[in-house]
Design a protein around this motif. Structure first.
Motif, mmCIF file in Angstrom:
data_model
loop_
_atom_site.group_PDB
_atom_site.id
_atom_site.type_symbol
_atom_site.label_atom_id
_atom_site.label_comp_id
_atom_site.label_asym_id
_atom_site.label_seq_id
_atom_site.Cartn_x
_atom_site.Cartn_y
_atom_site.Cartn_z
ATOM 1 N N TYR A 32 0.831 -1.204 0.000
ATOM 2 C CA TYR A 32 0.000 0.000 0.000
ATOM 3 C C TYR A 32 0.861 1.248 0.000
ATOM 4 N N HIS A 33 0.384 2.241 -0.720
ATOM 5 C CA HIS A 33 1.038 3.548 -0.682
ATOM 6 C C HIS A 33 0.934 4.151 0.725
ATOM 7 N N CYS A 50 3.146 11.640 -1.339
ATOM 8 C CA CYS A 50 2.707 10.247 -1.398
ATOM 9 C C CYS A 50 3.855 9.416 -1.948
ATOM 10 N N ASP A 52 4.747 5.359 -3.396
ATOM 11 C CA ASP A 52 4.454 3.960 -3.671
ATOM 12 C C ASP A 52 5.546 3.157 -2.955
ATOM 13 N N TYR A 105 -2.324 14.053 -7.173
ATOM 14 C CA TYR A 105 -2.197 12.594 -7.236
ATOM 15 C C TYR A 105 -3.347 11.970 -6.460
ATOM 16 N N TYR A 107 -4.444 7.958 -4.791
ATOM 17 C CA TYR A 107 -4.388 6.511 -4.579
ATOM 18 C C TYR A 107 -5.267 6.212 -3.394
ATOM 19 N N ASP A 109 -7.469 2.740 -1.643
ATOM 20 C CA ASP A 109 -8.168 1.458 -1.553
ATOM 21 C C ASP A 109 -9.146 1.602 -0.394
#
Length: 125
Positions: A32-33, A50, A52, A105, A107, A109
């Motif tokens: 996970y980021h 952020c 990765d 940006y 990201y 989940d």
């Protein structure tokens, strides 16, 4: 239990530097980021950076680009935010999270949305 814990905040003079750390535990760290956010009194929460954690690709908000550097040490399950040339407007509570949202940006989940308790950064002019 998934946990994120920030550290490294404090008081610094304008133009100075701080390095924040975010230690993750209880999950597979490089799946996970990690995002850094900040919230100043009376202002909206702002995403500042952020990473990765799998490949190290980094993203920055325009407000911190060129001054802040995000990095990670997967062996230590830690993400760092090196903050240089700090300005009074950088003062805020800084949070790390398993999401990354900003104008620059994105990201997320939705099944894995965790936040640390925050660390205070104060910048004197």
């Amino acid at each position: 239990e998934v946990q994120l814990v920030e550290s490294g905040g404090g008081l610094v003079q304008a133009g100075g530097s701080l390095r924040l750390s975010c230690v993750g535990s209880g999950y597979s760290f490089d799946d996970y980021h990690i995002g850094w956010f900040r919230r100043a009194p009376g202002k909206e929460r702002e995403g500042v950076s952020c990473i990765d954690t799998f490949n190290g690709k980094a993203y920055y908000a325009d407000s911190v680009k060129g001054r802040f550097t995000i990095s990670r040490d997967n062996a230590k399950t830690t993400v760092y935010l090196q903050m240089n040339a700090l300005k009074p407007e950088d003062a805020a509570v800084y949070y790390c999270a398993t999401v990354c949202t900003s104008a620059s940006y994105y990201y997320r989940d939705s099944r894995f949305d965790y936040w640390g308790p925050g660390t205070q950064v104060a910048v004197s002019s």
